[in-house]
Design a protein around this motif. Structure first.
Motif, PDB file in Angstrom:
ATOM      1  N   ASP A  24       3.307 128.203  14.328  1.00  0.00           N
ATOM      2  CA  ASP A  24       3.900 127.978  15.643  1.00  0.00           C
ATOM      3  C   ASP A  24       3.825 126.504  15.980  1.00  0.00           C
ATOM      4  N   THR A  25       4.918 125.955  16.491  1.00  0.00           N
ATOM      5  CA  THR A  25       4.953 124.558  16.913  1.00  0.00           C
ATOM      6  C   THR A  25       5.551 124.488  18.307  1.00  0.00           C
ATOM      7  N   LYS A  26       5.630 123.289  18.838  1.00  0.00           N
ATOM      8  CA  LYS A  26       6.230 123.092  20.165  1.00  0.00           C
ATOM      9  C   LYS A  26       7.670 123.580  20.209  1.00  0.00           C
ATOM     10  N   ASN A  27       8.351 123.549  19.062  1.00  0.00           N
ATOM     11  CA  ASN A  27       9.762 123.930  19.011  1.00  0.00           C
ATOM     12  C   ASN A  27       9.980 125.363  18.546  1.00  0.00           C
ATOM     13  N   GLY A  28       8.948 126.177  18.537  1.00  0.00           N
ATOM     14  CA  GLY A  28       9.077 127.556  18.082  1.00  0.00           C
ATOM     15  C   GLY A  28       8.625 127.692  16.645  1.00  0.00           C
ATOM     16  N   PRO A  29       8.686 128.904  16.094  1.00  0.00           N
ATOM     17  CA  PRO A  29       8.215 129.133  14.728  1.00  0.00           C
ATOM     18  C   PRO A  29       8.974 128.299  13.709  1.00  0.00           C
ATOM     19  N   VAL A  30       8.243 127.751  12.757  1.00  0.00           N
ATOM     20  CA  VAL A  30       8.829 126.967  11.683  1.00  0.00           C
ATOM     21  C   VAL A  30       8.388 127.587  10.372  1.00  0.00           C
ATOM     22  N   ARG A  31       9.323 127.849   9.479  1.00  0.00           N
ATOM     23  CA  ARG A  31       8.987 128.391   8.170  1.00  0.00           C
ATOM     24  C   ARG A  31       8.748 127.238   7.203  1.00  0.00           C
ATOM     25  N   ASN A  32       7.561 127.233   6.616  1.00  0.00           N
ATOM     26  CA  ASN A  32       7.161 126.210   5.661  1.00  0.00           C
ATOM     27  C   ASN A  32       6.977 126.869   4.298  1.00  0.00           C
ATOM     28  N   GLU A  33       8.051 127.358   3.702  1.00  0.00           N
ATOM     29  CA  GLU A  33       7.950 128.123   2.464  1.00  0.00           C
ATOM     30  C   GLU A  33       7.241 127.370   1.350  1.00  0.00           C
ATOM     31  N   ALA A  34       7.341 126.057   1.325  1.00  0.00           N
ATOM     32  CA  ALA A  34       6.756 125.283   0.239  1.00  0.00           C
ATOM     33  C   ALA A  34       5.301 124.901   0.510  1.00  0.00           C
ATOM     34  N   SER A  35       4.763 125.259   1.651  1.00  0.00           N
ATOM     35  CA  SER A  35       3.423 124.818   2.023  1.00  0.00           C
ATOM     36  C   SER A  35       2.380 125.910   1.824  1.00  0.00           C
ATOM     37  N   ASP A  36       1.181 125.494   1.420  1.00  0.00           N
ATOM     38  CA  ASP A  36       0.061 126.423   1.342  1.00  0.00           C
ATOM     39  C   ASP A  36      -1.020 126.052   2.341  1.00  0.00           C
ATOM     40  N   SER A  37      -0.831 124.957   3.090  1.00  0.00           N
ATOM     41  CA  SER A  37      -1.814 124.498   4.062  1.00  0.00           C
ATOM     42  C   SER A  37      -1.085 123.843   5.230  1.00  0.00           C
ATOM     43  N   ALA A  38      -1.503 124.180   6.452  1.00  0.00           N
ATOM     44  CA  ALA A  38      -0.878 123.601   7.645  1.00  0.00           C
ATOM     45  C   ALA A  38      -1.930 123.275   8.696  1.00  0.00           C
ATOM     46  N   ILE A  39      -1.745 122.140   9.360  1.00  0.00           N
ATOM     47  CA  ILE A  39      -2.574 121.766  10.507  1.00  0.00           C
ATOM     48  C   ILE A  39      -1.971 122.462  11.720  1.00  0.00           C
ATOM     49  N   VAL A  40      -2.769 123.306  12.394  1.00  0.00           N
ATOM     50  CA  VAL A  40      -2.247 124.072  13.526  1.00  0.00           C
ATOM     51  C   VAL A  40      -2.959 123.764  14.843  1.00  0.00           C
ATOM     52  N   GLY A  41      -3.952 122.881  14.824  1.00  0.00           N
ATOM     53  CA  GLY A  41      -4.650 122.527  16.056  1.00  0.00           C
ATOM     54  C   GLY A  41      -5.461 121.258  15.879  1.00  0.00           C
ATOM     55  N   ILE A  42      -5.699 120.566  16.996  1.00  0.00           N
ATOM     56  CA  ILE A  42      -6.563 119.383  17.009  1.00  0.00           C
ATOM     57  C   ILE A  42      -7.839 119.779  17.736  1.00  0.00           C
ATOM     58  N   ILE A  43      -8.980 119.530  17.108  1.00  0.00           N
ATOM     59  CA  ILE A  43     -10.279 119.911  17.679  1.00  0.00           C
ATOM     60  C   ILE A  43     -10.708 118.851  18.691  1.00  0.00           C
ATOM     61  N   ASP A  44     -11.004 119.297  19.908  1.00  0.00           N
ATOM     62  CA  ASP A  44     -11.494 118.387  20.951  1.00  0.00           C
ATOM     63  C   ASP A  44     -12.979 118.113  20.823  1.00  0.00           C
ATOM     64  N   ARG A  45     -13.755 119.164  20.513  1.00  0.00           N
ATOM     65  CA  ARG A  45     -15.207 118.992  20.356  1.00  0.00           C
ATOM     66  C   ARG A  45     -15.782 120.164  19.579  1.00  0.00           C
TER      67      ARG A  45
END
Length: 91
Positions: free
Chosen positions: A67-88
């Motif tokens: 899920d991204t700001k622009n809606g679901p994105v299919r990343n068929e070629a990816s095996d790893s995705a950054i989905v959040g930034i840790i605040d603490r």
């Protein structure tokens, strides 16, 4: 889901069609004490993470549909995705 630190970026002019326009980041997986675990990996950035930031990562099927700001994105070629930034880290 696991944690990592963004340590760099990858520039690739030739890549799979599904990766065109995607930002690729080098991530060092970490434990909750921010100690490195495993080796670095390349992840698609779906949240605008920057170098030095702690991030949440997903692998496998979860990485291929992120899920991204622009809606679901299919990343068929990816095996790893950054989905959040840790605040603490609270332990």
């Amino acid at each position: 889901m696991y944690m990592g630190i963004v340590v760099g970026s990858v520039v690739s002019t030739q890549k799979a069609q599904s990766l065109i326009g995607k930002k690729l980041m080098i991530v060092q997986p970490i434990d909750s004490s921010k100690n490195p675990v495993r080796c670095e990996e390349v992840s698609i950035d779906t949240v605008g993470a920057g170098i030095g930031e702690a991030v949440l990562l997903v692998r496998g099927a979860a990485a291929r549909i992120s899920d991204t700001k622009n809606g679901p994105v299919r990343n068929e070629a990816s095996d790893s995705a950054i989905v959040g930034i840790i605040d603490r880290f609270d332990k």
